[in-house]
Design an enzyme around this catalytic site. Structure first.
Site: not given
Ligand code: APR
Length: 231
Positions: A91, A106, A117, A199
Protein backbone atom coordinates in the site's frame (compact mmCIF):
# COMPACT_ATOMS: atom_id res chain seq x y z
CA UNK A 1 23.28 11.57 12.93
CA UNK A 2 21.64 8.31 14.06
CA UNK A 3 21.01 5.75 11.34
CA UNK A 4 17.71 4.00 12.03
CA UNK A 5 16.38 1.25 9.75
CA UNK A 6 12.66 0.63 10.12
CA UNK A 7 11.04 -2.51 8.67
CA UNK A 8 7.25 -2.50 8.49
CA UNK A 9 4.69 -5.19 7.74
CA UNK A 10 0.94 -5.48 7.36
CA UNK A 11 0.35 -4.70 11.05
CA UNK A 12 1.29 -1.03 10.54
CA UNK A 13 -1.65 -0.66 8.11
CA UNK A 14 -4.09 -2.88 10.02
CA UNK A 15 -5.74 0.04 11.84
CA UNK A 16 -6.23 1.77 8.49
CA UNK A 17 -8.55 -1.09 7.59
CA UNK A 18 -6.16 -3.03 5.34
CA UNK A 19 -6.05 -6.75 6.08
CA UNK A 20 -3.03 -8.52 7.46
CA UNK A 21 -2.08 -11.97 6.18
CA UNK A 22 -1.69 -14.33 9.12
CA UNK A 23 -4.00 -12.97 11.79
CA UNK A 24 -7.11 -15.05 12.43
CA UNK A 25 -9.12 -13.05 9.85
CA UNK A 26 -6.12 -12.49 7.59
CA UNK A 27 -5.96 -12.63 3.81
CA UNK A 28 -4.37 -16.07 3.83
CA UNK A 29 -7.43 -17.42 5.64
CA UNK A 30 -9.59 -16.13 2.74
CA UNK A 31 -7.32 -16.95 -0.24
CA UNK A 32 -4.76 -19.66 -0.98
CA UNK A 33 -1.53 -17.69 -1.38
CA UNK A 34 -0.44 -20.21 -4.04
CA UNK A 35 -3.33 -19.03 -6.20
CA UNK A 36 -2.81 -15.26 -5.88
CA UNK A 37 0.80 -14.67 -4.78
CA UNK A 38 2.91 -16.93 -7.03
CA UNK A 39 3.88 -16.84 -10.74
CA UNK A 40 2.35 -20.33 -11.06
CA UNK A 41 -0.97 -19.07 -9.69
CA UNK A 42 -0.90 -16.17 -12.17
CA UNK A 43 -0.21 -18.58 -15.06
CA UNK A 44 -3.12 -20.78 -13.97
CA UNK A 45 -5.66 -18.01 -13.44
CA UNK A 46 -4.64 -14.41 -14.17
CA UNK A 47 -8.23 -13.23 -13.69
CA UNK A 48 -8.31 -14.45 -10.06
CA UNK A 49 -4.98 -12.72 -9.41
CA UNK A 50 -6.21 -9.44 -10.90
CA UNK A 51 -9.46 -9.71 -8.89
CA UNK A 52 -7.43 -10.20 -5.69
CA UNK A 53 -5.18 -7.19 -6.28
CA UNK A 54 -7.99 -5.01 -7.69
CA UNK A 55 -9.86 -5.58 -4.41
CA UNK A 56 -6.74 -4.70 -2.36
CA UNK A 57 -6.06 -1.62 -4.55
CA UNK A 58 -9.68 -0.48 -4.00
CA UNK A 59 -9.33 -1.08 -0.25
CA UNK A 60 -6.11 0.93 -0.25
CA UNK A 61 -7.56 3.83 -2.28
CA UNK A 62 -10.46 4.00 0.22
CA UNK A 63 -8.28 3.95 3.32
CA UNK A 64 -6.24 6.60 5.10
CA UNK A 65 -2.84 6.59 6.77
CA UNK A 66 -3.03 6.13 10.54
CA UNK A 67 -1.11 7.67 13.45
CA UNK A 68 1.70 5.15 13.02
CA UNK A 69 2.31 6.10 9.37
CA UNK A 70 2.17 9.80 10.30
CA UNK A 71 4.59 9.40 13.22
CA UNK A 72 7.13 7.66 10.95
CA UNK A 73 6.71 10.49 8.43
CA UNK A 74 7.44 12.98 11.24
CA UNK A 75 10.51 11.01 12.31
CA UNK A 76 11.86 10.80 8.76
CA UNK A 77 11.61 14.60 8.38
CA UNK A 78 13.77 15.17 11.48
CA UNK A 79 17.23 16.06 10.15
CA UNK A 80 19.08 14.64 13.17
CA UNK A 81 18.39 11.09 12.04
CA UNK A 82 18.91 9.13 8.86
CA UNK A 83 15.73 7.09 8.65
CA UNK A 84 15.44 4.26 6.12
CA UNK A 85 11.93 2.83 5.85
CA UNK A 86 11.77 -0.63 4.28
CA UNK A 87 8.26 -1.98 3.93
CA UNK A 88 6.89 -5.39 2.99
CA UNK A 89 3.57 -3.63 2.36
CA UNK A 90 2.30 -2.84 -1.11
CA UNK A 91 0.00 0.00 0.00
CA UNK A 92 1.03 3.69 -0.23
CA UNK A 93 0.03 4.67 3.31
CA UNK A 94 3.60 5.44 4.40
CA UNK A 95 3.86 8.00 1.59
CA UNK A 96 0.39 9.40 2.29
CA UNK A 97 1.44 9.64 5.97
CA UNK A 98 4.36 11.89 5.06
CA UNK A 99 7.24 9.45 4.54
CA UNK A 100 9.50 9.74 1.47
CA UNK A 101 11.78 7.27 -0.34
CA UNK A 102 10.06 4.21 1.14
CA UNK A 103 11.68 0.99 -0.09
CA UNK A 104 8.81 -1.30 -1.14
CA UNK A 105 10.69 -4.60 -1.16
CA UNK A 106 7.55 -6.54 -2.18
CA UNK A 107 6.43 -4.05 -4.84
CA UNK A 108 3.43 -1.73 -4.83
CA UNK A 109 -0.26 -1.83 -5.80
CA UNK A 110 0.33 1.47 -7.64
CA UNK A 111 2.59 -0.30 -10.15
CA UNK A 112 1.82 -2.49 -13.17
CA UNK A 113 4.26 -4.87 -14.86
CA UNK A 114 4.25 -6.86 -18.09
CA UNK A 115 4.89 -10.54 -17.31
CA UNK A 116 6.18 -10.95 -20.85
CA UNK A 117 8.45 -7.97 -21.65
CA UNK A 118 9.08 -6.51 -18.18
CA UNK A 119 7.66 -3.05 -18.97
CA UNK A 120 6.44 -1.05 -15.94
CA UNK A 121 3.80 1.71 -15.76
CA UNK A 122 1.43 3.24 -13.21
CA UNK A 123 -1.37 0.77 -12.45
CA UNK A 124 -4.96 1.91 -13.16
CA UNK A 125 -7.36 1.52 -10.22
CA UNK A 126 -8.73 -1.65 -11.85
CA UNK A 127 -6.42 -3.85 -13.94
CA UNK A 128 -8.00 -5.97 -16.69
CA UNK A 129 -6.35 -9.36 -17.47
CA UNK A 130 -7.26 -8.91 -21.17
CA UNK A 131 -5.73 -5.43 -21.46
CA UNK A 132 -2.59 -5.38 -23.65
CA UNK A 133 0.81 -4.34 -22.33
CA UNK A 134 1.46 -0.73 -23.52
CA UNK A 135 4.88 -1.85 -24.80
CA UNK A 136 4.61 -5.33 -26.34
CA UNK A 137 0.81 -5.32 -26.70
CA UNK A 138 0.52 -8.85 -25.21
CA UNK A 139 -2.28 -9.44 -22.64
CA UNK A 140 0.30 -10.38 -19.99
CA UNK A 141 -0.12 -7.50 -17.54
CA UNK A 142 0.20 -8.15 -13.80
CA UNK A 143 0.41 -6.06 -10.64
CA UNK A 144 4.01 -5.01 -9.95
CA UNK A 145 4.09 -7.14 -6.80
CA UNK A 146 6.90 -9.49 -5.77
CA UNK A 147 5.41 -12.97 -5.45
CA UNK A 148 6.73 -15.93 -3.51
CA UNK A 149 9.73 -17.35 -5.31
CA UNK A 150 10.62 -13.98 -6.86
CA UNK A 151 13.49 -11.70 -5.82
CA UNK A 152 12.46 -8.79 -3.57
CA UNK A 153 13.46 -5.28 -4.66
CA UNK A 154 16.22 -3.03 -3.21
CA UNK A 155 18.14 -5.87 -1.54
CA UNK A 156 21.59 -4.28 -2.10
CA UNK A 157 20.37 -0.97 -0.62
CA UNK A 158 18.74 -2.80 2.31
CA UNK A 159 21.86 -4.85 3.14
CA UNK A 160 23.94 -1.66 3.00
CA UNK A 161 21.54 0.13 5.35
CA UNK A 162 21.50 -2.88 7.72
CA UNK A 163 25.29 -2.69 7.94
CA UNK A 164 25.17 1.00 8.90
CA UNK A 165 22.13 1.15 11.20
CA UNK A 166 22.67 1.83 14.90
CA UNK A 167 19.03 0.91 15.53
CA UNK A 168 16.78 -1.59 13.74
CA UNK A 169 13.04 -1.38 14.45
CA UNK A 170 10.49 -3.91 13.14
CA UNK A 171 6.88 -2.78 13.19
CA UNK A 172 3.78 -4.91 12.51
CA UNK A 173 5.38 -7.95 10.96
CA UNK A 174 5.07 -11.58 12.04
CA UNK A 175 8.64 -12.46 11.05
CA UNK A 176 7.53 -15.43 8.95
CA UNK A 177 8.76 -14.44 5.49
CA UNK A 178 12.41 -14.22 4.44
CA UNK A 179 14.52 -12.31 3.56
CA UNK A 180 12.75 -9.66 5.71
CA UNK A 181 12.56 -11.97 8.74
CA UNK A 182 16.34 -12.29 8.65
CA UNK A 183 17.02 -8.54 8.79
CA UNK A 184 17.05 -8.42 12.61
CA UNK A 185 19.90 -10.93 12.92
CA UNK A 186 21.84 -9.12 10.15
CA UNK A 187 21.40 -5.79 11.99
CA UNK A 188 22.49 -7.36 15.30
CA UNK A 189 25.57 -8.87 13.68
CA UNK A 190 26.50 -5.38 12.46
CA UNK A 191 26.18 -4.02 16.01
CA UNK A 192 22.72 -2.41 15.89
CA UNK A 193 20.33 -2.28 18.81
CA UNK A 194 16.99 -3.87 17.92
CA UNK A 195 13.40 -3.08 18.90
CA UNK A 196 10.13 -4.80 17.95
CA UNK A 197 6.83 -2.87 17.99
CA UNK A 198 4.05 -5.41 17.42
CA UNK A 199 0.62 -6.48 18.59
CA UNK A 200 2.09 -9.77 19.78
CA UNK A 201 5.57 -11.32 19.78
CA UNK A 202 6.69 -12.21 16.23
CA UNK A 203 8.32 -15.48 15.20
CA UNK A 204 11.72 -13.81 15.62
CA UNK A 205 10.88 -11.91 18.83
CA UNK A 206 13.74 -13.67 20.65
CA UNK A 207 16.28 -11.87 18.45
CA UNK A 208 15.24 -8.37 19.57
CA UNK A 209 16.86 -6.51 22.47
CA UNK A 210 13.51 -4.97 23.38
CA UNK A 211 9.83 -5.12 22.43
CA UNK A 212 6.76 -3.02 23.03
CA UNK A 213 3.48 -4.82 22.47
CA UNK A 214 0.29 -3.05 21.48
CA UNK A 215 -1.44 -1.49 18.46
CA UNK A 216 0.89 0.43 16.15
CA UNK A 217 -1.20 3.60 16.43
CA UNK A 218 -0.23 3.65 20.12
CA UNK A 219 3.29 2.17 20.23
CA UNK A 220 4.75 3.93 17.17
CA UNK A 221 3.83 7.55 18.01
CA UNK A 222 5.01 7.00 21.61
CA UNK A 223 8.35 5.63 20.42
CA UNK A 224 8.80 8.39 17.80
CA UNK A 225 8.02 11.08 20.39
CA UNK A 226 10.75 9.60 22.64
CA UNK A 227 13.30 9.60 19.80
CA UNK A 228 12.45 13.18 18.82
CA UNK A 229 12.56 14.38 22.45
CA UNK A 230 16.01 12.90 23.04
CA UNK A 231 18.98 15.20 22.40
N1 APR B 1 -0.51 -3.01 15.39
C1 APR B 1 0.69 -3.64 15.39
N2 APR B 1 0.88 -4.90 14.93
C2 APR B 1 -0.20 -5.53 14.43
C3 APR B 1 -1.49 -4.94 14.40
C4 APR B 1 -1.61 -3.63 14.91
N3 APR B 1 -2.79 -2.98 14.92
N4 APR B 1 -2.35 -5.84 13.86
C5 APR B 1 -1.63 -6.94 13.56
N5 APR B 1 -0.35 -6.76 13.93
C6 APR B 1 0.78 -7.69 13.77
C7 APR B 1 0.40 -9.14 13.96
O1 APR B 1 0.54 -9.51 15.33
C8 APR B 1 1.45 -9.86 13.09
O2 APR B 1 2.62 -10.14 13.84
O3 APR B 1 1.23 -7.58 12.45
C9 APR B 1 1.78 -8.81 12.01
C10 APR B 1 1.18 -9.15 10.66
O4 APR B 1 1.82 -10.33 10.23
P1 APR B 1 1.49 -10.88 8.77
O5 APR B 1 0.00 -10.90 8.57
O6 APR B 1 2.26 -12.17 8.61
O7 APR B 1 2.05 -9.78 7.77
P2 APR B 1 3.57 -9.54 7.35
O8 APR B 1 4.50 -9.92 8.43
O9 APR B 1 3.64 -8.17 6.81
O10 APR B 1 3.74 -10.58 6.12
C11 APR B 1 4.97 -10.53 5.42
O11 APR B 1 4.11 -12.16 3.87
O12 APR B 1 2.38 -12.94 2.59
C12 APR B 1 3.56 -12.24 2.54
O13 APR B 1 4.15 -10.64 0.95
C13 APR B 1 3.32 -10.84 2.06
O14 APR B 1 4.48 -8.84 2.74
C14 APR B 1 3.79 -9.97 3.22
C15 APR B 1 4.73 -10.90 3.98
Amino acid sequence: MTDILILTGAGVSAESGLGTFRDEDGLWTQYDLNDVCTPEGFARNPELVHDFYNARRDNCLNSAPNAAHEALGRLQRDSRHKITIVTQNVDDLHERGGAAEVLHMHGALSGALCHSCGARWPAPPVMDPLAPCPECRLPETRPDIVWFGEMPHYMDEIHRALGQASLFVAIGTSGNVYPAAGFVSEARAAGARTLELNLEPSSVAGQFDAARLGPATRTVPAWVDEVLAAE
